[in-house]
Design a protein around this motif. Structure first.
Motif, PDB file in Angstrom:
ATOM      1  N   THR A  90      -8.602  43.642  40.754  1.00 35.02           N
ATOM      2  CA  THR A  90      -8.803  42.831  39.554  1.00 35.02           C
ATOM      3  C   THR A  90      -8.607  43.668  38.293  1.00 35.02           C
ATOM      4  OG1 THR A  90     -10.310  41.413  40.791  1.00 35.02           O
ATOM      5  CG2 THR A  90     -10.427  41.285  38.386  1.00 35.02           C
ATOM      6  N   THR A  91      -9.115  44.876  38.310  1.00 31.11           N
ATOM      7  CA  THR A  91      -8.926  45.780  37.163  1.00 31.11           C
ATOM      8  C   THR A  91      -7.443  46.069  36.953  1.00 31.11           C
ATOM      9  OG1 THR A  91     -11.088  46.786  37.600  1.00 31.11           O
ATOM     10  CG2 THR A  91      -9.573  48.008  36.179  1.00 31.11           C
ATOM     11  N   LEU A  92      -6.729  46.343  38.038  1.00 29.89           N
ATOM     12  CA  LEU A  92      -5.291  46.611  37.925  1.00 29.89           C
ATOM     13  C   LEU A  92      -4.537  45.410  37.372  1.00 29.89           C
ATOM     14  CD1 LEU A  92      -4.566  48.550  41.244  1.00 29.89           C
ATOM     15  CD2 LEU A  92      -4.575  49.472  38.910  1.00 29.89           C
ATOM     16  N   ALA A 115     -11.458  36.483  35.112  1.00 27.67           N
ATOM     17  CA  ALA A 115     -11.489  37.741  35.860  1.00 27.67           C
ATOM     18  C   ALA A 115     -12.546  38.683  35.296  1.00 27.67           C
ATOM     19  CB  ALA A 115     -10.108  38.397  35.834  1.00 27.67           C
ATOM     20  N   MET A 116     -12.641  38.759  33.979  1.00 28.02           N
ATOM     21  CA  MET A 116     -13.644  39.639  33.366  1.00 28.02           C
ATOM     22  C   MET A 116     -15.059  39.163  33.682  1.00 28.02           C
ATOM     23  SD  MET A 116     -12.597  42.362  32.170  1.00 28.02           S
ATOM     24  CE  MET A 116     -14.239  42.815  31.660  1.00 28.02           C
ATOM     25  N   LEU A 117     -15.278  37.857  33.671  1.00 30.97           N
ATOM     26  CA  LEU A 117     -16.590  37.334  34.048  1.00 30.97           C
ATOM     27  C   LEU A 117     -16.908  37.721  35.487  1.00 30.97           C
ATOM     28  CD1 LEU A 117     -16.508  33.796  32.384  1.00 30.97           C
ATOM     29  CD2 LEU A 117     -17.948  35.759  31.746  1.00 30.97           C
ATOM     30  N   ALA A 121     -19.940  40.245  36.720  1.00 32.22           N
ATOM     31  CA  ALA A 121     -20.920  39.763  37.697  1.00 32.22           C
ATOM     32  C   ALA A 121     -21.077  40.739  38.867  1.00 32.22           C
ATOM     33  CB  ALA A 121     -20.525  38.383  38.209  1.00 32.22           C
ATOM     34  N   GLN A 122     -20.073  41.580  39.096  1.00 29.77           N
ATOM     35  CA  GLN A 122     -20.146  42.552  40.191  1.00 29.77           C
ATOM     36  C   GLN A 122     -21.075  43.708  39.836  1.00 29.77           C
ATOM     37  OE1 GLN A 122     -18.666  41.312  42.978  1.00 29.77           O
ATOM     38  NE2 GLN A 122     -18.288  39.750  41.429  1.00 29.77           N
ATOM     39  N   LYS A 123     -21.392  43.833  38.544  1.00 28.93           N
ATOM     40  CA  LYS A 123     -22.292  44.882  38.045  1.00 28.93           C
ATOM     41  C   LYS A 123     -21.873  46.273  38.516  1.00 28.93           C
ATOM     42  CE  LYS A 123     -26.192  41.887  37.420  1.00 28.93           C
ATOM     43  NZ  LYS A 123     -26.423  40.720  38.141  1.00 28.93           N
ATOM     44  N   GLY A 124     -20.571  46.452  38.583  1.00 32.81           N
ATOM     45  CA  GLY A 124     -20.055  47.760  38.997  1.00 32.81           C
ATOM     46  C   GLY A 124     -20.153  48.765  37.866  1.00 32.81           C
ATOM     47  N   GLN A 143      -7.857  50.459  26.637  1.00 33.73           N
ATOM     48  CA  GLN A 143      -9.252  50.842  26.486  1.00 33.73           C
ATOM     49  C   GLN A 143     -10.115  49.796  27.191  1.00 33.73           C
ATOM     50  OE1 GLN A 143     -10.267  53.738  24.949  1.00 33.73           O
ATOM     51  NE2 GLN A 143      -8.067  54.133  24.872  1.00 33.73           N
ATOM     52  N   GLU A 144     -11.195  50.229  27.802  1.00 36.77           N
ATOM     53  CA  GLU A 144     -12.073  49.313  28.518  1.00 36.77           C
ATOM     54  C   GLU A 144     -12.531  48.153  27.630  1.00 36.77           C
ATOM     55  OE1 GLU A 144     -16.417  49.279  30.748  1.00 36.77           O
ATOM     56  OE2 GLU A 144     -15.446  51.195  30.367  1.00 36.77           O
ATOM     57  N   GLU A 145     -12.773  48.434  26.353  1.00 36.55           N
ATOM     58  CA  GLU A 145     -13.237  47.400  25.418  1.00 36.55           C
ATOM     59  C   GLU A 145     -12.250  46.245  25.284  1.00 36.55           C
ATOM     60  OE1 GLU A 145     -13.000  50.817  24.332  1.00 36.55           O
ATOM     61  OE2 GLU A 145     -15.008  51.065  25.176  1.00 36.55           O
ATOM     62  N   ALA A 146     -10.973  46.518  25.524  1.00 30.22           N
ATOM     63  CA  ALA A 146      -9.951  45.470  25.422  1.00 30.22           C
ATOM     64  C   ALA A 146     -10.085  44.425  26.510  1.00 30.22           C
ATOM     65  CB  ALA A 146      -8.557  46.086  25.469  1.00 30.22           C
ATOM     66  N   LEU A 147     -10.835  44.765  27.552  1.00 29.75           N
ATOM     67  CA  LEU A 147     -11.014  43.818  28.655  1.00 29.75           C
ATOM     68  C   LEU A 147     -12.106  42.797  28.381  1.00 29.75           C
ATOM     69  CD1 LEU A 147     -10.637  46.178  31.743  1.00 29.75           C
ATOM     70  CD2 LEU A 147      -8.930  44.694  30.698  1.00 29.75           C
ATOM     71  N   GLY A 148     -12.772  42.923  27.271  1.00 25.99           N
ATOM     72  CA  GLY A 148     -13.772  41.916  26.909  1.00 25.99           C
ATOM     73  C   GLY A 148     -15.162  42.493  26.877  1.00 25.99           C
ATOM     74  N   PRO A 149     -16.106  41.643  26.493  1.00 25.51           N
ATOM     75  CA  PRO A 149     -17.488  42.103  26.323  1.00 25.51           C
ATOM     76  C   PRO A 149     -18.160  42.446  27.636  1.00 25.51           C
ATOM     77  CG  PRO A 149     -17.322  39.733  25.913  1.00 25.51           C
ATOM     78  CD  PRO A 149     -15.938  40.252  26.182  1.00 25.51           C
TER      79      PRO A 149
END
Length: 149
Positions: A90-92, A115-117, A121-124, A143-149
């Motif tokens: 999902t990250t990829l 996907a971000m939600l 929810a996986q709390k990884g 950047q990780e921040e670009a993937l959402g809150p």
């Protein structure tokens, strides 16, 4: 001398084989080795979108590897150790969308939010590590921040 029963059996065998030939004339018979028609290459974007699960995640698969332009081995070998295959895939997928399909963001924005939600929810705790490894694999600088809150 041939008996009547043998003659009838030979006639029946001839009729059966000629019926099969008549049902499929030589011009219509398919040769033993038919070349398989290759399908035109699929658009990686459409392929990626079609692979997203209803939950919002992607699975690590040969189809995902192909959509991302990598081999399954490359995806598996670059996966951070503490991360599940679904979180990694999902990250990829999200990195690829942000890195290579910014021009179509209106088309994939909602599926990325889903996907971000799912990821949240996986709390990884390893999302930062996933983003860094994914950027290295795909040649992006997200950047990780670009993937959402």
């Amino acid at each position: 001398m041939i008996s009547d029963t043998e003659v009838l059996r030979m006639v029946d065998e001839d009729d059966a084989s000629s019926e099969e030939e008549d049902l499929c004339p030589k011009a219509l018979q398919v040769p033993e080795e038919v070349p398989v028609a290759t399908q035109p290459p699929r658009d990686p974007f459409l392929q990626l979108v079609s692979l997203q699960k209803a939950s919002g995640c992607w699975l690590l698969s040969p189809e995902l590897s192909a959509a991302l332009g990598k081999t399954s081995t490359e995806l598996e070998n670059s996966k951070p150790a503490a991360v599940t295959q679904e979180v990694w895939a999902t990250t990829l997928a999200l990195i690829w969308l942000h890195g290579f399909k910014t021009d179509a963001k209106d088309e994939w924005d909602l599926l990325a939010m889903k996907a971000m939600l799912w990821l949240r929810a996986q709390k990884g705790p390893c999302l930062t590590e996933c983003v860094e490894a994914g950027n290295a694999l795909l040649g992006c600088k997200l950047q990780e921040e670009a993937l959402g809150p």
